[in-house]
Design an enzyme around this catalytic site. Structure first.
Site, PDB file in Angstrom:
ATOM      1  N   MET A  37       0.846  -1.195   0.000  1.00 13.07           N
ATOM      2  CA  MET A  37       0.000   0.000   0.000  1.00 13.07           C
ATOM      3  C   MET A  37       0.878   1.239   0.000  1.00 13.07           C
ATOM      4  SD  MET A  37      -3.054  -1.108   2.663  1.00 13.07           S
ATOM      5  CE  MET A  37      -2.006  -1.964   3.851  1.00 13.07           C
ATOM      6  N   CYS A 119      -2.332  -1.721 -10.012  1.00 13.60           N
ATOM      7  CA  CYS A 119      -2.550  -0.341  -9.597  1.00 13.60           C
ATOM      8  C   CYS A 119      -3.191   0.462 -10.729  1.00 13.60           C
ATOM      9  CB  CYS A 119      -1.236   0.309  -9.179  1.00 13.60           C
ATOM     10  SG  CYS A 119      -1.434   2.032  -8.636  1.00 13.60           S
ATOM     11  N   HIS A 194      -6.821  -9.101  -6.885  1.00 13.04           N
ATOM     12  CA  HIS A 194      -7.799  -8.197  -6.295  1.00 13.04           C
ATOM     13  C   HIS A 194      -9.113  -8.407  -7.052  1.00 13.04           C
ATOM     14  CE1 HIS A 194      -8.659  -3.891  -4.644  1.00 13.04           C
ATOM     15  NE2 HIS A 194      -9.756  -4.630  -4.685  1.00 13.04           N
ATOM     16  N   GLY A 256      -5.849  -5.863   3.011  1.00 18.11           N
ATOM     17  CA  GLY A 256      -5.424  -4.539   2.595  1.00 18.11           C
ATOM     18  C   GLY A 256      -5.610  -3.505   3.681  1.00 18.11           C
ATOM     19  N   ARG A 257      -6.493  -2.560   3.457  1.00 12.37           N
ATOM     20  CA  ARG A 257      -6.644  -1.413   4.360  1.00 12.37           C
ATOM     21  C   ARG A 257      -7.007  -1.815   5.781  1.00 12.37           C
ATOM     22  NH1 ARG A 257      -4.503   3.083   1.589  1.00 12.37           N
ATOM     23  NH2 ARG A 257      -4.154   2.039  -0.390  1.00 12.37           N
TER      24      ARG A 257
END
Length: 352
Positions: A37, A119, A194, A256-257
């Site tokens: 990230m 990305c 993803h 992820g986040r």
């Protein structure tokens, strides 16, 4: 140099938690990993996350091959040995330059080299890499082949389930299937997917993480289509229960986040997935250990704010978390502040 099938040396095995190659000669990919990230998973963040989970595979922020090859590669690749297992994610589309960057990463001791094909930012697209590379499978295959020739550690690819607009009209799953097949033929055996499309025009990177719908079923279909490949699922996964459910279908799960906003999840996953007998660390103990690290890095000239920001989610969901975050955020800007700021902040949550 030989490709990924080469055996690890004894020192490599020790460095990577004793993991050995499986029967095909490729190391088993970690069941749990933290996504690369930008502006988040720097070396300080990775050290902090390692205190919460000994086994989770950590990824660097994306580093461009150009920055490594033509810039201060030694500085960019610096990390702490405690971060292992740790993977280097590269951005680029020049096979020769990627090969050099991959070799630099291996020589620096990284356990895996990952190519970013996911990305969607316009800045990344302008450099002809990231998600737009999914529209050029032969080029990605050439990049993977060159990187594999340059290193002995695994070379993996992180991608989306598709891009919009597609480079040509046709069936979306067939487009994805052809991408995977072409890159796999170049020797890539691990794909981190993803489970959203990348919308290349009109959405910001943040919107691309939220607006395109999650399609876990598409990644599941890939898993069935390519049973000999390793598929790691990424996108929207937030709880231990969700991870355990997905691990029934996929070889691994990438967080992820949520790993940043609620990092204690990694400790819970360490216990739930890797070692049921492992004792969850006290959050206060983690902060005390991290304060020692911060003290060392401050002596080397690193900025306090860049290290303190990573711990603000440690008490997510618990009383007085807002006061905890505010104290750290405001205190890190004071000229005289040091590692003791972290220890002082513990009084806020301990008083709850």
């Amino acid at each position: 140099m030989p490709g990924n099938s080469a055996e690890m040396t004894e020192s490599e095995s020790s460095r990577n938690g004793g993991r050995k190659p499986d029967s095909s000669g490729v190391r088993r990919h970690n069941r749990i990993s933290v996504a690369p990230m930008m502006d988040y998973t720097d070396r300080h963040c990775r050290y902090f996350l390692r205190l919460l989970s000994p086994s989770t595979l950590l990824y660097t922020e994306m580093l461009t091959s150009a920055a490594l090859v033509r810039g201060d590669g030694a500085r960019l690749l610096t990390y702490d040995e405690a971060e292992h297992p740790v993977a280097l994610q590269l951005g680029g589309s020049d096979p020769k330059e990627l090969a050099i960057a991959a070799r630099m990463g291996e020589q620096a001791g990284y356990d895996e080299i990952n190519l970013n094909c996911g990305c969607p930012s316009e800045r990344v697209q302008s450099g002809s890499f990231g998600a737009c590379l999914m529209g050029e499978p032969p080029l990605v295959a050439e990049c993977v082949s060159a990187m594999r020739e340059a290193v002995r550690v695994p070379v993996t690819v992180k991608c989306r389930i598709g891009i919009e607009p597609m480079p040509q009209a046709g069936d979306e799953f067939e487009f994805l299937r052809q991408f995977i097949a072409t890159v796999a033929a170049a020797g890539c055996e691990v794909f981190i997917v993803h489970a959203r499309k990348a919308i290349l025009k009109g959405l910001s990177p943040k919107e691309n993480r939220e607006v395109p719908p999650l399609r876990y079923d598409v990644v599941s279909a890939l898993r069935a289509e390519f049973p000999k490949l390793t598929f790691v699922l990424n996108g929207g996964i937030r709880t231990v229960e969700e991870v355990q459910t997905h691990l029934q279908t996929f070889d691994g799960v990438m967080i992820g986040r949520e790993a940043y906003s609620n990092p204690y999840l990694l400790a819970q996953l360490e216990q739930a997935v890797f070692n049921p007998g492992w004792n969850l660390p006290a959050r206060e103990q983690v902060i005390e250990q991290y304060a020692d690290y911060v003290r060392t890095r401050l002596a080397e000239g690193h900025r306090l704010r860049s290290m303190v920001k990573h711990v603000q989610g440690l008490y997510a969901g618990l009383p007085r978390v807002r006061s905890w975050r505010r104290y750290l955020s405001e205190g890190a800007g004071r000229p005289t502040a040091g590692a003791e700021l972290l220890l002082d902040a513990l009084r806020i949550v301990q008083a709850a």
